[in-house]
Design an enzyme around this catalytic site. Structure first.
Site, short mmCIF file in Angstrom:
data_model
loop_
_atom_site.label_atom_id
_atom_site.label_comp_id
_atom_site.label_asym_id
_atom_site.label_seq_id
_atom_site.Cartn_x
_atom_site.Cartn_y
_atom_site.Cartn_z
N TYR A 171 -26.50 18.29 -30.23
CA TYR A 171 -25.56 17.18 -30.03
C TYR A 171 -24.13 17.67 -29.85
O TYR A 171 -23.33 17.03 -29.19
CB TYR A 171 -25.59 16.26 -31.25
CG TYR A 171 -26.64 15.17 -31.20
CD1 TYR A 171 -27.98 15.47 -31.00
CD2 TYR A 171 -26.28 13.84 -31.38
CE1 TYR A 171 -28.94 14.47 -30.99
CE2 TYR A 171 -27.24 12.83 -31.37
CZ TYR A 171 -28.56 13.15 -31.17
OH TYR A 171 -29.49 12.15 -31.16
N LYS A 203 -38.96 24.01 -34.63
CA LYS A 203 -39.73 24.44 -33.46
C LYS A 203 -39.54 25.94 -33.34
O LYS A 203 -39.10 26.47 -32.32
CB LYS A 203 -39.22 23.68 -32.22
CG LYS A 203 -40.03 23.90 -30.95
CD LYS A 203 -41.36 23.18 -30.93
CE LYS A 203 -42.14 23.57 -29.68
NZ LYS A 203 -43.51 23.01 -29.66
N ASP A 246 -36.90 7.21 -35.64
CA ASP A 246 -37.31 6.01 -34.89
C ASP A 246 -38.82 5.85 -34.96
O ASP A 246 -39.34 4.74 -35.10
CB ASP A 246 -36.88 6.10 -33.42
CG ASP A 246 -35.58 5.36 -33.11
OD1 ASP A 246 -34.68 5.37 -33.97
OD2 ASP A 246 -35.47 4.77 -32.01
N ASP A 290 -43.71 18.99 -33.03
CA ASP A 290 -44.73 18.23 -32.28
C ASP A 290 -45.85 17.80 -33.22
O ASP A 290 -46.31 16.65 -33.19
CB ASP A 290 -45.24 19.02 -31.06
CG ASP A 290 -45.54 20.49 -31.35
OD1 ASP A 290 -45.26 20.95 -32.48
OD2 ASP A 290 -46.06 21.18 -30.45
N ASP A 338 -33.41 12.42 -35.18
CA ASP A 338 -33.17 11.18 -34.43
C ASP A 338 -34.51 10.61 -33.96
O ASP A 338 -34.81 9.43 -34.16
CB ASP A 338 -32.25 11.48 -33.24
CG ASP A 338 -31.98 10.25 -32.39
OD1 ASP A 338 -31.76 9.17 -32.98
OD2 ASP A 338 -32.00 10.35 -31.15
C1 IPM Z 1 -28.75 7.06 -33.92
C2 IPM Z 1 -28.42 6.93 -32.44
C3 IPM Z 1 -27.30 7.88 -32.06
C4 IPM Z 1 -27.82 9.30 -32.29
C5 IPM Z 1 -26.76 7.74 -30.64
C6 IPM Z 1 -26.37 6.33 -30.30
C7 IPM Z 1 -25.60 8.66 -30.41
O1 IPM Z 1 -29.56 7.10 -31.67
O2 IPM Z 1 -27.85 6.87 -34.75
O3 IPM Z 1 -29.91 7.30 -34.25
O4 IPM Z 1 -28.52 9.86 -31.43
O5 IPM Z 1 -27.50 9.87 -33.34
MN MN Z 2 -31.40 7.18 -32.82
#
Ligand code: IPM
Ligand code: MN
Ligand code: NAD
Length: 354
Positions: free
Chosen positions: A138, A188, A248, A220, A244
């Site tokens: 990042y 990884k 999710d 993975d 990240d």
């Molecule tokens: C999160 C989001 C952010 C990230 C983006 C919007 C920069 O996806 O907070 O999970 O990737 O950290």
């Molecule tokens: Mn995110």
């Protein structure tokens, strides 16, 4: 306690205003809090030309904690990278040095059927993903898109230093000591040097935490194991990008991304608190979004930045109660429950707090 409130874009203002109603109740009941609002993200770009304006930087630095909604949306997707709302979010995280992003994935029993996975796979789930938040690909340099040999080439740099890995590994082991004493570090290392160093340093830090069980997993496989048998995990620790993506994925184990809160902490527990989800442009402005991830993020703020464990539990218990009462926003709705709007969910949480 000075709290900087940054509602942001899309559903951000809708969900933050529900969390603020909750905090206002606690304030009326005697908790000393002051709120100051600021601009971050697309709204900030529209008003000031930059996603993280000076005035917001000042507010954020002076505050004891920051409560954030979400930023971004299609309106700003074609802007140059420095002006994108997401740059503002990365900027505030980096400037405050909130390197430890805690993302707890807890399945409330009432939502066992809201998950797309079988109830027996997810029931009783209580794991936490600890994501390093201010390093990795990042922020790595060099980065860019440029002309090379007659065509365009895009590139980023995945980089971690020993000290960055050591401090997040410590957070993971300390967290595990307060839980089930199991850490799974995700990397990884079979392909990437920066994550070979990650594995080596996590293993070194573990020497000081022999009471905690450490395992390593390639990312993975970790993605697969999270849906195969998520309850094998207790604490997962990983870098910025893998964290990240895995968080999710983990959110769906809890029923919806609208349920996952987060805390991002620096060395002194000053923190930025935000739901894991984004600005959800597809449902913005429709009073449909689930505000619970943001309300639970406010609870994390009281716990981690202010040491107000009782107040945090008061909020979390109110959330449990509304779920038990059958209130559901669209993302967690199932037949036989009571489908409500964002504001009605806020009403229900407020009633449950009393
Ligand atoms: C999160 C989001 C952010 C990230 C983006 C919007 C920069 O996806 O907070 O999970 O990737 O950290
Ligand atoms: Mn995110
Ligand atoms: P998203 O998380 O905004 O939405 C993904 C899906 O989940 C959508 O269908 C959305 O409607 C749903 N969803 C998300 N939050 C919800 C909630 N509280 N209640 C009900 N449903 C919810 O991810 P995306 O669509 O990939 O990104 C949209 C924008 O948000 C992008 O500009 C992205 O950069 C930004 N984003 C910001 C943050 C942040 O501010 N922390 C995090 C992720 C994405």
């Amino acid at each position: 306690m000075k709290i900087c409130v940054l509602p942001g874009d899309g559903i951000g203002p809708e969900i933050v205003s529900q969390a603020m109603r909750v905090l206002e109740v606690l304030k009326q009941d005697g908790l000393k809090m002051e709120f100051e609002y600021g601009l971050l993200g697309g709204g900030a770009v529209d008003e000031t030309g930059t996603p993280y304006p000076e005035a917001t930087q000042r507010l954020a630095k002076e505050a004891d904690a920051i409560l954030l909604g979400a930023v971004g949306g299609p309106k700003w997707d074609t802007l140059p990278r420095e002006q994108r709302p997401e740059r503002g979010l990365l900027g505030i995280r980096k400037q405050l040095g909130v390197f430890a992003n805690l993302r707890p994935a807890i399945l409330y029993p009432e939502l066992a059927n809201a998950s797309t996975l079988k109830p027996e796979v997810v029931s009783g789930l209580d794991i936490i993903i600890i994501r390093e938040l201010v390093g990795d690909i990042y922020f790595g340099e060099p980065r860019g898109i440029e002309e090379r040999g007659g065509e365009r080439v895009g590139y980023n740099t995945m980089v971690y230093s020993e000290s960055e890995i050591r401090r997040i590994a410590k957070v993971a082991f300390e967290t595990a000591r307060r839980r089930n004493r199991k850490v799974c570090s995700v990397d990884k290392m079979n392909v990437l040097e920066s994550t070979q160093l990650w594995r080596d340093v996590v293993t070194e830090v573990h020497k000081d935490y022999q009471d905690v069980e450490l395992s390593h997993m390639l990312v993975d496989n970790a993605a697969m194991q999270l849906v195969r048998n998520p309850k094998q995990f207790d604490v997962m620790v990983t870098g910025n990008m893998f964290g990240d993506i895995l968080s999710d994925e983990a959110s769906m184990l809890t029923g919806s991304i609208g349920m996952l809160p987060s805390a991002s902490l620096d060395e002194n527990n000053k923190g930025l608190f935000e739901p894991c989800h984004g600005s959800a442009p597809d449902i913005a402005g429709k009073n449909m979004a689930n505000p619970l991830a943001t309300i639970l993020s406010a609870a994390m703020m009281l716990r981690y930045s202010f040491g107000q464990e009782e107040q945090a539990l008061r909020i979390e218990n109110a959330v449990k109660k509304v779920l038990a009462q059958g209130y559901r926003t669209g993302d967690i709705y199932e037949p036989g429950t009571n489908k409500v709007s964002t504001t009605e969910m806020g009403d229900a949480v407020l009633a449950a707090l009393q």
